[in-house]
Design a protein around this motif. Structure first.
Motif, PDB file in Angstrom:
ATOM      1  N   ASP A  85     -12.549  12.340  13.871  1.00 60.32           N
ATOM      2  CA  ASP A  85     -12.407  12.372  12.412  1.00 60.32           C
ATOM      3  C   ASP A  85     -11.096  12.998  11.959  1.00 60.32           C
ATOM      4  O   ASP A  85     -10.683  12.806  10.812  1.00 60.32           O
ATOM      5  CB  ASP A  85     -13.579  13.143  11.790  1.00 60.32           C
ATOM      6  CG  ASP A  85     -14.881  12.364  11.851  1.00 60.32           C
ATOM      7  OD1 ASP A  85     -14.822  11.144  12.110  1.00 60.32           O
ATOM      8  OD2 ASP A  85     -15.942  12.977  11.644  1.00 60.32           O
ATOM      9  N   ASP A  86     -10.437  13.738  12.817  1.00 55.02           N
ATOM     10  CA  ASP A  86      -9.201  14.423  12.421  1.00 55.02           C
ATOM     11  C   ASP A  86      -8.134  14.301  13.501  1.00 55.02           C
ATOM     12  O   ASP A  86      -7.380  15.239  13.769  1.00 55.02           O
ATOM     13  CB  ASP A  86      -9.505  15.900  12.126  1.00 55.02           C
ATOM     14  CG  ASP A  86      -8.458  16.536  11.211  1.00 55.02           C
ATOM     15  OD1 ASP A  86      -7.596  15.794  10.686  1.00 55.02           O
ATOM     16  OD2 ASP A  86      -8.500  17.761  11.035  1.00 55.02           O
ATOM     17  N   HIS A 103      -6.740   3.739  11.593  1.00 55.82           N
ATOM     18  CA  HIS A 103      -8.029   3.256  12.095  1.00 55.82           C
ATOM     19  C   HIS A 103      -8.522   4.059  13.296  1.00 55.82           C
ATOM     20  O   HIS A 103      -9.462   3.625  13.978  1.00 55.82           O
ATOM     21  CB  HIS A 103      -7.923   1.785  12.507  1.00 55.82           C
ATOM     22  CG  HIS A 103      -7.707   0.841  11.380  1.00 55.82           C
ATOM     23  ND1 HIS A 103      -8.400   0.898  10.198  1.00 55.82           N
ATOM     24  CD2 HIS A 103      -6.842  -0.217  11.266  1.00 55.82           C
ATOM     25  CE1 HIS A 103      -7.991  -0.076   9.396  1.00 55.82           C
ATOM     26  NE2 HIS A 103      -7.046  -0.759  10.016  1.00 55.82           N
ATOM     27  N   ALA A 104      -7.924   5.216  13.566  1.00 53.04           N
ATOM     28  CA  ALA A 104      -8.222   5.936  14.804  1.00 53.04           C
ATOM     29  C   ALA A 104      -9.704   6.205  14.977  1.00 53.04           C
ATOM     30  O   ALA A 104     -10.277   5.906  16.031  1.00 53.04           O
ATOM     31  CB  ALA A 104      -7.433   7.245  14.849  1.00 53.04           C
ATOM     32  N   ALA A 105     -10.356   6.781  13.997  1.00 58.70           N
ATOM     33  CA  ALA A 105     -11.772   7.161  14.145  1.00 58.70           C
ATOM     34  C   ALA A 105     -12.637   5.953  14.423  1.00 58.70           C
ATOM     35  O   ALA A 105     -13.480   5.961  15.336  1.00 58.70           O
ATOM     36  CB  ALA A 105     -12.247   7.907  12.898  1.00 58.70           C
ATOM     37  N   ALA A 106     -12.463   4.887  13.648  1.00 59.47           N
ATOM     38  CA  ALA A 106     -13.309   3.705  13.813  1.00 59.47           C
ATOM     39  C   ALA A 106     -13.056   3.024  15.155  1.00 59.47           C
ATOM     40  O   ALA A 106     -14.003   2.573  15.824  1.00 59.47           O
ATOM     41  CB  ALA A 106     -13.063   2.725  12.666  1.00 59.47           C
ATOM     42  N   ALA A 107     -11.790   2.953  15.566  1.00 60.36           N
ATOM     43  CA  ALA A 107     -11.475   2.299  16.838  1.00 60.36           C
ATOM     44  C   ALA A 107     -12.035   3.098  18.012  1.00 60.36           C
ATOM     45  O   ALA A 107     -12.603   2.528  18.956  1.00 60.36           O
ATOM     46  CB  ALA A 107      -9.969   2.130  16.976  1.00 60.36           C
ATOM     47  N   LEU A 108     -11.882   4.427  17.977  1.00 62.66           N
ATOM     48  CA  LEU A 108     -12.403   5.254  19.059  1.00 62.66           C
ATOM     49  C   LEU A 108     -13.924   5.174  19.129  1.00 62.66           C
ATOM     50  O   LEU A 108     -14.508   5.089  20.211  1.00 62.66           O
ATOM     51  CB  LEU A 108     -11.945   6.694  18.878  1.00 62.66           C
ATOM     52  CG  LEU A 108     -10.449   6.949  19.114  1.00 62.66           C
ATOM     53  CD1 LEU A 108     -10.078   8.365  18.704  1.00 62.66           C
ATOM     54  CD2 LEU A 108     -10.074   6.684  20.566  1.00 62.66           C
ATOM     55  N   ASP A 109     -14.579   5.192  17.984  1.00 67.33           N
ATOM     56  CA  ASP A 109     -16.038   5.084  17.977  1.00 67.33           C
ATOM     57  C   ASP A 109     -16.500   3.733  18.506  1.00 67.33           C
ATOM     58  O   ASP A 109     -17.523   3.635  19.196  1.00 67.33           O
ATOM     59  CB  ASP A 109     -16.580   5.304  16.568  1.00 67.33           C
ATOM     60  CG  ASP A 109     -16.548   6.763  16.137  1.00 67.33           C
ATOM     61  OD1 ASP A 109     -16.454   7.640  17.021  1.00 67.33           O
ATOM     62  OD2 ASP A 109     -16.623   7.025  14.921  1.00 67.33           O
ATOM     63  N   ALA A 110     -15.736   2.681  18.198  1.00 66.96           N
ATOM     64  CA  ALA A 110     -16.090   1.352  18.707  1.00 66.96           C
ATOM     65  C   ALA A 110     -16.059   1.332  20.231  1.00 66.96           C
ATOM     66  O   ALA A 110     -16.931   0.743  20.881  1.00 66.96           O
ATOM     67  CB  ALA A 110     -15.147   0.303  18.131  1.00 66.96           C
ATOM     68  N   LEU A 111     -15.067   1.981  20.816  1.00 69.47           N
ATOM     69  CA  LEU A 111     -14.982   2.023  22.276  1.00 69.47           C
ATOM     70  C   LEU A 111     -16.035   2.952  22.871  1.00 69.47           C
ATOM     71  O   LEU A 111     -16.586   2.671  23.944  1.00 69.47           O
ATOM     72  CB  LEU A 111     -13.588   2.469  22.705  1.00 69.47           C
ATOM     73  CG  LEU A 111     -12.450   1.511  22.365  1.00 69.47           C
ATOM     74  CD1 LEU A 111     -11.124   2.063  22.864  1.00 69.47           C
ATOM     75  CD2 LEU A 111     -12.702   0.120  22.941  1.00 69.47           C
ATOM     76  N   ARG A 112     -16.323   4.032  22.172  1.00 68.41           N
ATOM     77  CA  ARG A 112     -17.331   4.956  22.696  1.00 68.41           C
ATOM     78  C   ARG A 112     -18.691   4.275  22.783  1.00 68.41           C
ATOM     79  O   ARG A 112     -19.535   4.653  23.605  1.00 68.41           O
ATOM     80  CB  ARG A 112     -17.418   6.207  21.821  1.00 68.41           C
ATOM     81  CG  ARG A 112     -18.213   7.322  22.508  1.00 68.41           C
ATOM     82  CD  ARG A 112     -18.186   8.601  21.725  1.00 68.41           C
ATOM     83  NE  ARG A 112     -18.928   9.631  22.454  1.00 68.41           N
ATOM     84  CZ  ARG A 112     -19.816  10.444  21.901  1.00 68.41           C
ATOM     85  NH1 ARG A 112     -20.078  10.364  20.597  1.00 68.41           N
ATOM     86  NH2 ARG A 112     -20.438  11.342  22.622  1.00 68.41           N
ATOM     87  N   VAL A 159       0.934   4.121  15.234  1.00 63.56           N
ATOM     88  CA  VAL A 159      -0.218   3.662  16.005  1.00 63.56           C
ATOM     89  C   VAL A 159      -0.846   4.777  16.825  1.00 63.56           C
ATOM     90  O   VAL A 159      -0.203   5.776  17.168  1.00 63.56           O
ATOM     91  CB  VAL A 159       0.160   2.503  16.953  1.00 63.56           C
ATOM     92  CG1 VAL A 159       0.649   1.287  16.186  1.00 63.56           C
ATOM     93  CG2 VAL A 159       1.178   2.949  17.989  1.00 63.56           C
ATOM     94  N   LEU A 160      -2.101   4.568  17.141  1.00 64.37           N
ATOM     95  CA  LEU A 160      -2.811   5.301  18.179  1.00 64.37           C
ATOM     96  C   LEU A 160      -2.753   4.455  19.437  1.00 64.37           C
ATOM     97  O   LEU A 160      -3.090   3.263  19.409  1.00 64.37           O
ATOM     98  CB  LEU A 160      -4.265   5.538  17.775  1.00 64.37           C
ATOM     99  CG  LEU A 160      -5.168   6.158  18.850  1.00 64.37           C
ATOM    100  CD1 LEU A 160      -4.812   7.625  19.066  1.00 64.37           C
ATOM    101  CD2 LEU A 160      -6.640   6.014  18.480  1.00 64.37           C
ATOM    102  N   CYS A 161      -2.321   5.056  20.540  1.00 67.18           N
ATOM    103  CA  CYS A 161      -2.239   4.375  21.832  1.00 67.18           C
ATOM    104  C   CYS A 161      -3.431   4.825  22.678  1.00 67.18           C
ATOM    105  O   CYS A 161      -3.592   6.023  22.921  1.00 67.18           O
ATOM    106  CB  CYS A 161      -0.944   4.729  22.553  1.00 67.18           C
ATOM    107  SG  CYS A 161       0.524   4.788  21.504  1.00 67.18           S
TER     108      CYS A 161
END
Length: 415
Positions: free
Chosen positions: A196-197, A294-303, A336-338
């Motif tokens: 989230d942060d 989109h970091a939070a949503a993308a990371l949660d999608a992978l989790r 971007v988030l890599c």
């Protein structure tokens, strides 16, 4: 030096299909080989985990051409051989009183290969390694040298070229006065707080990387802080998102020092020393770039597929990069988030996972690293790169007979 035996990439998971691999010792020798070969492609330190550097003709291994480092009189640029490894030239740059703005986590990679594939370090305010390029010296299909400079019409399309425009023999990059750095690690951070942060965590230093297996925590955040000119040290955070600073680990054969000690930029920006095994060693890699917003949503999608990821994973590193304007850059247009995966050496299993993994990142415009494993084909790539038609036109103009064509270029870029 010529070889007709099977040649492998660094991880031993890609067999090059080239008829032969040739390691020229000079630019003149390379130029002669280009002029007299019907199909040819450049090869660096073989750190790509796919066939981006392959060709059915002759592969030119450029690592045998001397570095011939030249620092400009105004000390704002430096020129060197494209086959040079970052970790070998960096101390010489430092000895000349200059530095690069960033390096990758592995100093073992070649400058030409890293630039051509959009390879990067980390830093929300830092551009990728390609953004430092001010000029490229390129052997065209006739073996003649041309120079593409920053500001030229072709520059934004030519820097990340994937070997499809010619053989890059020398590279000129921006440099700056040399500086010193320190590394400190923090953690663990609960998953939800980090996701989230994430932008706050990545703002904790000059260059920041975070490590996770998509479980309940981000286990470590590695903060690389730049020491101000003239200062003995720099203040660093007491915590990152509430996670304390971890006990220091001095440098060794496998890792650069992360104990808060101050050292030269070239021995703190990479994660690994040039004399040690790069990364884990027995591995394959994939990496995917999504807009930082989109970091939070993308990371949660992978989790959500952690149970499928974890059996094949060594570790995932999360980093950030600043936007740039290059036509084929994974960071083109937006910060971007890599999301990098260092997988166990399970190439078949990883290949089976990637379609689902990349589908989960598709709603966020996820782009793959050009030098790593991906399932995306030309249809998917076409939608992700608005300047791809301009790149195809550039290739057609500079290499009309397609001497530098590759199966990768045809399959993934439609070039």
């Amino acid at each position: 030096m010529r070889s007709t035996e099977s040649e492998l990439n660094w991880s031993g998971t890609v067999t090059y299909t080239a008829e032969q691999v040739v390691r020229p010792r000079s630019i003149d020798e390379a130029a002669d080989l280009v002029a007299h070969s019907p199909r040819v492609h450049g090869l660096g330190t073989r750190h790509s985990f796919n066939d981006v550097a392959d060709t059915p003709g002759v592969l030119l291994d450029l690592t045998g051409i001397p570095t011939d480092l030249v620092v400009a009189d105004d000390r704002r640029t430096a020129t060197m051989g494209a086959g040079t490894r970052y970790g070998l030239v960096a101390p010489d740059l430092d000895a000349a009183g200059v530095a690069l703005h960033n390096t990758g986590s592995l100093p073992h990679i070649s400058i030409g290969g890293a630039i051509a594939t959009g390879t990067h370090g980390s830093g929300t305010a830092l551009g990728s390694l390609s953004t430092a390029v001010t000029a490229l010296e390129v052997l065209g299909p006739d073996g003649e040298t041309s120079t593409i400079r920053r500001g030229d019409a072709d520059h934004l399309g030519a820097v990340l070229h994937l070997g499809l425009l010619g053989i890059v023999t020398r590279v000129t990059v921006d440099v700056q006065p040399s500086y010193r750095m320190r590394q400190d690690s923090y953690g663990p951070i609960p998953w939800r707080r980090f996701a989230d942060d994430a932008a706050t965590a990545f703002a904790a230093g000059y260059s920041v990387g975070a490590f996770t297996d998509f479980g309940d925590t981000v286990r470590e955040v590695l903060v690389k802080s730049r020491v101000p000119d003239g200062a003995a040290d720099v203040d660093v955070p007491d915590d990152v998102l509430g996670a304390p600073r971890l006990p220091g680990v001095p440098g060794d054969h496998h890792h650069t020092a992360r104990d808060g000690s101050v050292g030269p930029w070239w021995d703190r920006l990479p994660h690994f020393p040039i004399g040690g095994t790069p990364s884990v060693g027995s591995e394959v890699q994939s990496e995917h770039f999504v807009p930082l917003r989109h970091a939070a949503a993308a990371l949660d999608a992978l989790r959500g597929m952690a149970d499928r990821i974890q059996p094949h994973l060594h570790v995932s590193e999360l980093r950030t990069m600043a936007a740039d304007p290059f036509w084929l850059s994974p960071t083109q247009g937006e910060d971007v988030l890599c999301i990098a995966f260092t997988w166990r050496k399970h190439p078949v299993e990883v290949a089976a996972l990637l379609p689902d993994l990349e589908a989960r990142l598709a709603p966020f415009g996820g782009r793959p690293h050009w030098g790593k494993m991906s399932s995306l084909d030309v249809g998917a790539i076409d939608a992700l790169y608005p300047e791809l038609p301009a790149f195809r036109a550039l290739v057609a103009r500079r290499d009309p007979e397609r001497k530098f064509a590759s199966a990768f270029g045809e399959r993934v870029l439609g070039v």
